[in-house]
Design an enzyme around this catalytic site. Structure first.
Site, mmCIF file in Angstrom:
data_model
loop_
_atom_site.group_PDB
_atom_site.id
_atom_site.type_symbol
_atom_site.label_atom_id
_atom_site.label_comp_id
_atom_site.label_asym_id
_atom_site.label_seq_id
_atom_site.Cartn_x
_atom_site.Cartn_y
_atom_site.Cartn_z
ATOM 1 C CD GLU A 1 -1.412 0.230 3.646
ATOM 2 O OE1 GLU A 1 -1.773 1.313 4.124
ATOM 3 O OE2 GLU A 1 -1.861 -0.863 4.030
ATOM 4 C CG HIS B 1 -4.369 -0.282 1.023
ATOM 5 N ND1 HIS B 1 -4.259 1.032 0.626
ATOM 6 C CD2 HIS B 1 -4.721 -0.244 2.327
ATOM 7 C CE1 HIS B 1 -4.530 1.836 1.645
ATOM 8 N NE2 HIS B 1 -4.822 1.087 2.689
#
Length: 441
Positions: A303, A353
Protein backbone atom coordinates in the site's frame (compact mmCIF):
# COMPACT_ATOMS: atom_id res chain seq x y z
CA UNK A 1 -13.83 8.10 -30.25
CA UNK A 2 -14.63 11.74 -30.75
CA UNK A 3 -11.83 14.22 -30.17
CA UNK A 4 -12.74 15.25 -26.64
CA UNK A 5 -10.35 18.00 -25.60
CA UNK A 6 -9.32 18.57 -21.98
CA UNK A 7 -9.79 22.28 -21.39
CA UNK A 8 -9.25 22.64 -17.66
CA UNK A 9 -8.29 20.95 -14.40
CA UNK A 10 -9.43 21.78 -10.88
CA UNK A 11 -8.13 20.14 -7.72
CA UNK A 12 -9.63 20.33 -4.24
CA UNK A 13 -8.32 19.50 -0.77
CA UNK A 14 -11.15 17.41 0.71
CA UNK A 15 -10.77 16.11 4.28
CA UNK A 16 -13.04 14.12 6.57
CA UNK A 17 -12.47 14.37 10.36
CA UNK A 18 -12.28 10.59 10.92
CA UNK A 19 -9.70 11.04 13.70
CA UNK A 20 -12.47 12.20 16.03
CA UNK A 21 -13.75 8.61 16.31
CA UNK A 22 -10.39 6.83 15.72
CA UNK A 23 -11.49 5.46 12.34
CA UNK A 24 -8.41 4.33 10.43
CA UNK A 25 -6.12 4.42 13.48
CA UNK A 26 -3.12 2.11 13.50
CA UNK A 27 0.30 1.79 15.10
CA UNK A 28 1.86 4.50 12.94
CA UNK A 29 -1.10 6.68 11.95
CA UNK A 30 -2.81 7.34 15.26
CA UNK A 31 -5.09 10.20 14.20
CA UNK A 32 -5.83 10.02 10.45
CA UNK A 33 -8.31 12.34 8.82
CA UNK A 34 -9.24 10.48 5.64
CA UNK A 35 -8.64 12.94 2.81
CA UNK A 36 -8.22 13.29 -0.91
CA UNK A 37 -6.66 15.54 -3.49
CA UNK A 38 -9.71 15.50 -5.73
CA UNK A 39 -9.30 16.23 -9.44
CA UNK A 40 -11.93 17.22 -12.02
CA UNK A 41 -11.00 17.38 -15.71
CA UNK A 42 -13.10 19.78 -17.75
CA UNK A 43 -13.58 19.12 -21.47
CA UNK A 44 -15.12 20.77 -24.52
CA UNK A 45 -17.81 18.07 -24.44
CA UNK A 46 -20.53 17.22 -21.94
CA UNK A 47 -18.19 14.79 -20.17
CA UNK A 48 -15.91 15.39 -17.20
CA UNK A 49 -13.26 13.12 -15.71
CA UNK A 50 -12.96 12.58 -11.96
CA UNK A 51 -9.94 11.29 -10.06
CA UNK A 52 -8.36 11.37 -6.64
CA UNK A 53 -5.41 10.33 -4.58
CA UNK A 54 -5.80 9.33 -0.94
CA UNK A 55 -4.11 11.07 1.99
CA UNK A 56 -4.66 11.15 5.75
CA UNK A 57 -4.98 14.87 6.49
CA UNK A 58 -2.02 17.22 6.85
CA UNK A 59 0.01 17.26 3.67
CA UNK A 60 -2.94 17.05 1.31
CA UNK A 61 -2.28 20.68 0.40
CA UNK A 62 1.19 19.63 -0.85
CA UNK A 63 -0.33 17.01 -3.15
CA UNK A 64 -2.74 19.67 -4.43
CA UNK A 65 0.26 21.85 -5.36
CA UNK A 66 1.86 18.90 -7.18
CA UNK A 67 -1.34 18.26 -9.15
CA UNK A 68 -1.42 21.93 -10.16
CA UNK A 69 2.21 21.64 -11.28
CA UNK A 70 1.29 18.71 -13.55
CA UNK A 71 -1.87 20.30 -14.95
CA UNK A 72 -0.08 22.03 -17.83
CA UNK A 73 0.94 18.61 -19.19
CA UNK A 74 -2.72 17.56 -19.44
CA UNK A 75 -4.71 20.66 -20.41
CA UNK A 76 -4.98 21.01 -24.18
CA UNK A 77 -4.58 17.30 -24.88
CA UNK A 78 -7.38 15.36 -26.53
CA UNK A 79 -8.53 12.09 -25.01
CA UNK A 80 -7.86 10.43 -28.36
CA UNK A 81 -4.20 11.42 -28.50
CA UNK A 82 -3.70 10.32 -24.89
CA UNK A 83 -5.20 6.85 -25.23
CA UNK A 84 -3.66 6.24 -28.65
CA UNK A 85 -0.24 6.55 -27.00
CA UNK A 86 -1.00 6.08 -23.32
CA UNK A 87 2.49 4.77 -22.60
CA UNK A 88 3.92 7.94 -24.08
CA UNK A 89 1.54 10.14 -22.11
CA UNK A 90 2.41 8.27 -18.91
CA UNK A 91 6.07 9.05 -19.55
CA UNK A 92 5.28 12.71 -20.19
CA UNK A 93 3.76 12.93 -16.69
CA UNK A 94 6.42 10.86 -14.93
CA UNK A 95 9.53 11.97 -16.81
CA UNK A 96 9.29 15.75 -17.04
CA UNK A 97 12.90 16.84 -17.22
CA UNK A 98 12.64 19.07 -14.15
CA UNK A 99 9.76 17.74 -12.04
CA UNK A 100 11.04 14.15 -12.07
CA UNK A 101 13.83 15.36 -9.78
CA UNK A 102 11.33 15.46 -6.91
CA UNK A 103 10.36 11.84 -7.60
CA UNK A 104 11.05 10.17 -9.84
CA UNK A 105 7.90 8.04 -9.71
CA UNK A 106 7.61 8.19 -5.94
CA UNK A 107 6.32 10.37 -3.15
CA UNK A 108 4.09 13.42 -3.51
CA UNK A 109 4.72 13.88 -7.23
CA UNK A 110 3.63 10.30 -7.93
CA UNK A 111 0.52 10.63 -5.76
CA UNK A 112 -0.34 13.66 -7.87
CA UNK A 113 0.33 11.69 -11.04
CA UNK A 114 -2.09 9.01 -9.82
CA UNK A 115 -4.82 11.60 -9.19
CA UNK A 116 -4.48 13.06 -12.67
CA UNK A 117 -4.29 9.70 -14.43
CA UNK A 118 -7.21 8.31 -12.43
CA UNK A 119 -9.25 11.21 -13.81
CA UNK A 120 -8.07 10.48 -17.36
CA UNK A 121 -9.07 6.81 -17.04
CA UNK A 122 -12.43 7.86 -15.61
CA UNK A 123 -12.95 10.18 -18.59
CA UNK A 124 -12.01 7.39 -21.04
CA UNK A 125 -14.42 4.92 -19.43
CA UNK A 126 -17.21 7.51 -19.46
CA UNK A 127 -16.53 8.27 -23.12
CA UNK A 128 -16.92 4.55 -23.86
CA UNK A 129 -20.03 4.29 -21.68
CA UNK A 130 -18.51 1.54 -19.52
CA UNK A 131 -17.38 1.05 -15.93
CA UNK A 132 -13.58 1.01 -15.89
CA UNK A 133 -13.30 -2.71 -15.13
CA UNK A 134 -15.40 -3.48 -18.21
CA UNK A 135 -13.34 -1.10 -20.35
CA UNK A 136 -10.23 -3.04 -19.32
CA UNK A 137 -11.83 -6.47 -19.70
CA UNK A 138 -13.08 -5.66 -23.21
CA UNK A 139 -9.87 -3.98 -24.35
CA UNK A 140 -7.79 -5.64 -27.05
CA UNK A 141 -4.69 -7.08 -25.35
CA UNK A 142 -2.36 -5.27 -27.75
CA UNK A 143 -3.91 -1.91 -26.84
CA UNK A 144 -3.82 -2.71 -23.14
CA UNK A 145 -0.12 -3.57 -23.31
CA UNK A 146 0.51 -0.18 -24.93
CA UNK A 147 -0.86 1.51 -21.78
CA UNK A 148 2.04 0.10 -19.72
CA UNK A 149 5.52 1.53 -19.35
CA UNK A 150 7.84 -1.51 -19.30
CA UNK A 151 10.92 0.59 -18.71
CA UNK A 152 12.85 -0.69 -15.67
CA UNK A 153 10.84 -3.95 -15.40
CA UNK A 154 11.57 -5.74 -18.68
CA UNK A 155 14.16 -7.91 -16.92
CA UNK A 156 11.25 -9.38 -14.90
CA UNK A 157 8.38 -9.08 -17.40
CA UNK A 158 8.67 -8.47 -21.12
CA UNK A 159 5.91 -7.12 -23.34
CA UNK A 160 5.72 -10.52 -25.01
CA UNK A 161 5.28 -12.29 -21.67
CA UNK A 162 2.60 -9.81 -20.60
CA UNK A 163 0.73 -10.31 -23.86
CA UNK A 164 0.97 -14.10 -23.47
CA UNK A 165 -0.57 -13.86 -19.99
CA UNK A 166 -3.52 -11.87 -21.34
CA UNK A 167 -3.99 -14.21 -24.31
CA UNK A 168 -3.86 -17.31 -22.10
CA UNK A 169 -6.47 -15.81 -19.75
CA UNK A 170 -8.97 -15.50 -22.58
CA UNK A 171 -9.98 -19.09 -21.89
CA UNK A 172 -12.91 -19.01 -19.44
CA UNK A 173 -12.97 -15.20 -19.43
CA UNK A 174 -16.66 -14.89 -20.24
CA UNK A 175 -17.62 -17.37 -17.52
CA UNK A 176 -15.53 -15.49 -14.94
CA UNK A 177 -17.17 -12.20 -15.88
CA UNK A 178 -20.62 -13.77 -15.49
CA UNK A 179 -19.54 -15.23 -12.15
CA UNK A 180 -18.44 -11.81 -10.90
CA UNK A 181 -21.68 -10.16 -12.01
CA UNK A 182 -23.65 -12.84 -10.18
CA UNK A 183 -21.63 -13.40 -7.00
CA UNK A 184 -19.12 -10.57 -6.73
CA UNK A 185 -15.45 -10.55 -5.66
CA UNK A 186 -14.61 -11.80 -2.13
CA UNK A 187 -13.77 -9.10 0.39
CA UNK A 188 -12.35 -8.86 3.90
CA UNK A 189 -13.13 -6.25 6.52
CA UNK A 190 -10.81 -3.98 8.48
CA UNK A 191 -13.67 -1.96 9.96
CA UNK A 192 -13.92 -3.95 13.20
CA UNK A 193 -10.48 -3.60 14.72
CA UNK A 194 -8.80 -0.22 14.27
CA UNK A 195 -6.14 0.22 16.93
CA UNK A 196 -7.96 3.10 18.64
CA UNK A 197 -11.18 1.13 19.14
CA UNK A 198 -12.12 -0.15 22.60
CA UNK A 199 -12.68 -3.87 23.22
CA UNK A 200 -16.38 -3.14 23.56
CA UNK A 201 -16.47 -1.40 20.18
CA UNK A 202 -14.43 -4.18 18.60
CA UNK A 203 -16.79 -6.82 19.99
CA UNK A 204 -19.89 -5.00 18.83
CA UNK A 205 -18.57 -4.38 15.32
CA UNK A 206 -17.28 -7.94 14.96
CA UNK A 207 -20.66 -9.37 16.03
CA UNK A 208 -22.41 -7.19 13.46
CA UNK A 209 -19.95 -8.22 10.73
CA UNK A 210 -20.42 -11.91 11.50
CA UNK A 211 -24.18 -11.48 11.26
CA UNK A 212 -23.72 -9.83 7.86
CA UNK A 213 -21.78 -12.82 6.56
CA UNK A 214 -18.17 -11.66 6.85
CA UNK A 215 -15.64 -14.49 7.13
CA UNK A 216 -12.31 -12.62 6.76
CA UNK A 217 -11.12 -10.08 9.36
CA UNK A 218 -8.03 -7.90 9.78
CA UNK A 219 -6.72 -6.59 13.11
CA UNK A 220 -4.33 -3.68 13.57
CA UNK A 221 -1.32 -4.53 15.74
CA UNK A 222 2.10 -3.17 16.62
CA UNK A 223 1.77 -0.66 19.45
CA UNK A 224 1.80 -2.97 22.49
CA UNK A 225 2.38 -6.72 22.46
CA UNK A 226 0.15 -7.61 25.40
CA UNK A 227 -2.61 -5.46 23.94
CA UNK A 228 -2.20 -7.24 20.60
CA UNK A 229 -2.40 -10.66 22.25
CA UNK A 230 -5.57 -9.70 24.08
CA UNK A 231 -7.27 -8.21 21.03
CA UNK A 232 -6.24 -11.05 18.69
CA UNK A 233 -7.48 -13.59 21.21
CA UNK A 234 -10.77 -11.73 21.54
CA UNK A 235 -11.43 -11.58 17.82
CA UNK A 236 -10.24 -15.16 17.18
CA UNK A 237 -12.62 -16.41 19.87
CA UNK A 238 -15.44 -14.44 18.29
CA UNK A 239 -14.90 -15.56 14.69
CA UNK A 240 -14.00 -19.15 15.54
CA UNK A 241 -11.20 -21.40 14.21
CA UNK A 242 -12.34 -21.66 10.59
CA UNK A 243 -12.57 -18.02 9.56
CA UNK A 244 -9.61 -16.03 8.25
CA UNK A 245 -7.62 -13.59 10.40
CA UNK A 246 -4.94 -11.16 9.18
CA UNK A 247 -2.78 -8.75 11.18
CA UNK A 248 -1.33 -5.39 10.12
CA UNK A 249 1.53 -3.51 11.81
CA UNK A 250 1.68 -0.54 9.41
CA UNK A 251 5.52 -0.46 9.31
CA UNK A 252 6.02 -0.31 13.07
CA UNK A 253 8.92 -2.74 13.63
CA UNK A 254 12.55 -3.40 12.87
CA UNK A 255 13.17 -6.69 11.05
CA UNK A 256 14.18 -8.80 14.05
CA UNK A 257 11.47 -7.21 16.18
CA UNK A 258 8.87 -8.12 13.55
CA UNK A 259 9.88 -11.78 13.57
CA UNK A 260 9.82 -11.97 17.37
CA UNK A 261 6.52 -10.09 17.74
CA UNK A 262 4.66 -12.06 15.08
CA UNK A 263 6.00 -15.35 16.44
CA UNK A 264 4.24 -14.50 19.71
CA UNK A 265 0.99 -13.91 17.78
CA UNK A 266 1.30 -17.14 15.78
CA UNK A 267 -1.13 -18.99 18.09
CA UNK A 268 -3.96 -16.96 16.55
CA UNK A 269 -3.08 -18.35 13.10
CA UNK A 270 -2.94 -15.15 11.03
CA UNK A 271 -2.84 -15.68 7.29
CA UNK A 272 -0.43 -12.77 6.93
CA UNK A 273 1.42 -10.01 8.70
CA UNK A 274 1.01 -6.81 6.73
CA UNK A 275 3.68 -4.11 6.46
CA UNK A 276 5.84 -5.54 9.27
CA UNK A 277 8.69 -3.08 8.64
CA UNK A 278 9.69 -0.14 6.43
CA UNK A 279 7.77 -0.34 3.14
CA UNK A 280 11.07 0.37 1.33
CA UNK A 281 13.00 -2.52 2.92
CA UNK A 282 12.79 -5.26 0.32
CA UNK A 283 15.52 -7.46 1.81
CA UNK A 284 14.08 -6.96 5.30
CA UNK A 285 10.73 -8.26 4.07
CA UNK A 286 12.55 -11.22 2.51
CA UNK A 287 14.18 -12.02 5.86
CA UNK A 288 10.85 -11.81 7.66
CA UNK A 289 9.15 -13.95 5.00
CA UNK A 290 11.77 -16.67 5.36
CA UNK A 291 11.62 -16.60 9.17
CA UNK A 292 7.81 -16.81 9.32
CA UNK A 293 7.40 -19.47 6.62
CA UNK A 294 7.67 -22.39 9.12
CA UNK A 295 4.78 -20.80 11.05
CA UNK A 296 2.70 -20.71 7.85
CA UNK A 297 2.36 -16.92 8.12
CA UNK A 298 2.80 -14.93 4.93
CA UNK A 299 3.99 -11.37 4.47
CA UNK A 300 1.78 -8.82 2.71
CA UNK A 301 2.80 -5.34 1.60
CA UNK A 302 2.32 -2.77 -1.13
CA UNK A 303 0.00 0.00 0.00
CA UNK A 304 3.01 2.31 0.42
CA UNK A 305 5.20 0.69 -2.22
CA UNK A 306 6.23 3.52 -4.50
CA UNK A 307 6.24 2.04 -7.99
CA UNK A 308 6.42 -0.99 -10.29
CA UNK A 309 10.21 -1.21 -9.86
CA UNK A 310 9.91 -1.85 -6.14
CA UNK A 311 7.16 -4.40 -6.71
CA UNK A 312 9.46 -6.08 -9.24
CA UNK A 313 12.18 -6.42 -6.64
CA UNK A 314 9.79 -7.61 -3.90
CA UNK A 315 8.71 -10.38 -6.27
CA UNK A 316 12.22 -11.23 -7.43
CA UNK A 317 13.42 -11.47 -3.82
CA UNK A 318 10.47 -13.65 -2.67
CA UNK A 319 9.92 -10.91 -0.09
CA UNK A 320 6.14 -11.06 -0.02
CA UNK A 321 3.47 -13.74 -0.32
CA UNK A 322 0.59 -11.32 -0.95
CA UNK A 323 0.79 -8.32 -3.29
CA UNK A 324 -1.22 -5.33 -2.10
CA UNK A 325 -1.76 -2.88 -4.92
CA UNK A 326 -3.15 0.57 -4.17
CA UNK A 327 -5.14 2.61 -6.69
CA UNK A 328 -3.50 5.92 -5.72
CA UNK A 329 0.03 5.17 -4.47
CA UNK A 330 1.51 4.16 -7.84
CA UNK A 331 0.85 5.71 -11.24
CA UNK A 332 -2.84 4.88 -11.56
CA UNK A 333 -4.20 2.08 -13.74
CA UNK A 334 -1.20 2.14 -16.07
CA UNK A 335 1.29 1.12 -13.41
CA UNK A 336 -1.11 -1.20 -11.60
CA UNK A 337 -1.56 -3.14 -14.85
CA UNK A 338 2.18 -3.78 -14.84
CA UNK A 339 2.09 -4.91 -11.21
CA UNK A 340 -0.88 -7.25 -11.76
CA UNK A 341 0.88 -8.88 -14.69
CA UNK A 342 4.16 -9.27 -12.78
CA UNK A 343 2.31 -10.81 -9.83
CA UNK A 344 0.69 -13.27 -12.21
CA UNK A 345 4.03 -14.26 -13.73
CA UNK A 346 5.54 -14.79 -10.26
CA UNK A 347 2.37 -16.62 -9.14
CA UNK A 348 1.78 -14.39 -6.11
CA UNK A 349 -1.85 -13.56 -5.24
CA UNK A 350 -3.03 -9.94 -5.32
CA UNK A 351 -5.08 -8.73 -2.35
CA UNK A 352 -5.54 -4.96 -2.82
CA UNK A 353 -5.36 -2.29 -0.17
CA UNK A 354 -8.58 -0.29 0.05
CA UNK A 355 -10.43 1.60 2.78
CA UNK A 356 -9.49 5.24 3.08
CA UNK A 357 -11.81 7.52 1.15
CA UNK A 358 -12.54 6.38 -2.38
CA UNK A 359 -10.05 3.52 -2.39
CA UNK A 360 -12.74 0.81 -2.28
CA UNK A 361 -14.56 2.53 -5.12
CA UNK A 362 -11.39 2.63 -7.23
CA UNK A 363 -9.62 -0.63 -6.54
CA UNK A 364 -12.66 -2.85 -7.07
CA UNK A 365 -12.26 -2.19 -10.81
CA UNK A 366 -8.64 -3.37 -10.79
CA UNK A 367 -9.24 -6.59 -8.89
CA UNK A 368 -12.21 -7.49 -11.10
CA UNK A 369 -9.97 -7.05 -14.12
CA UNK A 370 -7.24 -9.14 -12.50
CA UNK A 371 -9.56 -12.09 -11.92
CA UNK A 372 -11.41 -11.93 -15.25
CA UNK A 373 -8.49 -11.11 -17.57
CA UNK A 374 -5.19 -11.91 -15.83
CA UNK A 375 -4.98 -14.41 -12.96
CA UNK A 376 -8.25 -16.30 -13.39
CA UNK A 377 -7.93 -17.43 -9.77
CA UNK A 378 -9.56 -16.68 -6.43
CA UNK A 379 -7.15 -18.88 -4.46
CA UNK A 380 -5.95 -16.91 -1.40
CA UNK A 381 -7.35 -13.74 -2.97
CA UNK A 382 -9.60 -11.09 -1.46
CA UNK A 383 -9.99 -7.32 -1.52
CA UNK A 384 -9.98 -5.10 1.55
CA UNK A 385 -13.17 -3.29 2.50
CA UNK A 386 -13.70 -0.51 5.02
CA UNK A 387 -17.17 0.80 5.73
CA UNK A 388 -16.41 4.52 5.83
CA UNK A 389 -17.43 7.52 3.70
CA UNK A 390 -19.03 5.72 0.75
CA UNK A 391 -22.06 7.97 1.08
CA UNK A 392 -20.04 10.83 -0.39
CA UNK A 393 -19.74 9.19 -3.83
CA UNK A 394 -22.15 9.27 -6.72
CA UNK A 395 -21.55 5.57 -7.42
CA UNK A 396 -20.69 4.08 -4.01
CA UNK A 397 -19.27 0.60 -3.55
CA UNK A 398 -21.88 -2.14 -3.27
CA UNK A 399 -21.15 -5.05 -0.92
CA UNK A 400 -23.37 -8.13 -0.87
CA UNK A 401 -22.65 -11.20 1.25
CA UNK A 402 -19.13 -9.90 1.95
CA UNK A 403 -18.37 -9.53 -1.77
CA UNK A 404 -17.80 -6.55 -4.04
CA UNK A 405 -20.59 -6.38 -6.62
CA UNK A 406 -19.23 -5.07 -9.96
CA UNK A 407 -20.16 -1.42 -10.54
CA UNK A 408 -22.35 -0.69 -13.54
CA UNK A 409 -22.11 3.09 -13.91
CA UNK A 410 -19.65 4.37 -16.56
CA UNK A 411 -16.32 5.58 -15.19
CA UNK A 412 -13.94 4.83 -12.33
CA UNK A 413 -16.52 5.30 -9.52
CA UNK A 414 -14.65 8.16 -7.86
CA UNK A 415 -16.94 11.10 -8.61
CA UNK A 416 -17.78 12.73 -5.30
CA UNK A 417 -21.04 14.50 -4.56
CA UNK A 418 -20.57 18.21 -5.10
CA UNK A 419 -22.20 19.01 -1.75
CA UNK A 420 -19.66 16.74 -0.01
CA UNK A 421 -16.74 18.43 -1.76
CA UNK A 422 -17.98 21.85 -0.67
CA UNK A 423 -18.83 20.81 2.88
CA UNK A 424 -15.54 19.03 3.60
CA UNK A 425 -13.15 21.22 1.61
CA UNK A 426 -10.21 22.26 3.77
CA UNK A 427 -9.99 24.73 5.43
CA UNK A 428 -13.02 26.75 4.30
CA UNK A 429 -15.72 24.07 4.08
CA UNK A 430 -18.51 24.19 6.64
CA UNK A 431 -17.23 21.18 8.62
CA UNK A 432 -13.68 22.51 8.92
CA UNK A 433 -14.68 26.06 9.73
CA UNK A 434 -16.62 24.68 12.69
CA UNK A 435 -13.92 22.16 13.69
CA UNK A 436 -11.05 24.63 13.55
CA UNK A 437 -13.11 27.23 15.43
CA UNK A 438 -13.73 24.71 18.22
CA UNK A 439 -9.99 24.02 18.39
CA UNK A 440 -9.30 27.75 18.55
CA UNK A 441 -7.31 27.72 15.29
Amino acid sequence: MSKIKITGLTVSDVRFPTSQEHHGSDAMHTDPDYSAAYVVLETDAALKGYGLTFTVGRGTEIVVCAVEALSGLVIGKTLEEIVNDFRGFYRILTSDGQMRWIGPEKGVIHLATAAVLNAVWDLWARAEGKPLWKLLVDMDPDLLIKCIDFRYISDALTEREALDILMKAREGKQQREEQMLKDGYPAYTTSCAWLGYSDQQLTQLCSTALAEGWTRFKVKVGADLEDDIRRCRLIRQMIGPDKTLMIDANQRWDVSEAVAWVTKLAEFRPLWIEEPTSPDDILGHATISKALAPLDIGVATGEQCHNRVMFKQFLQASALQFVQIDSCRVGSVNENLAILLMACKFNVPVCPHAGGVGLCELVQHLILFDYISVSGSLQNRMCEYVDHLHEHFRSPTVIRQACYIPPKDPGFSCEMLEESVQKYQFPNGEVWKTTLLQKGQ
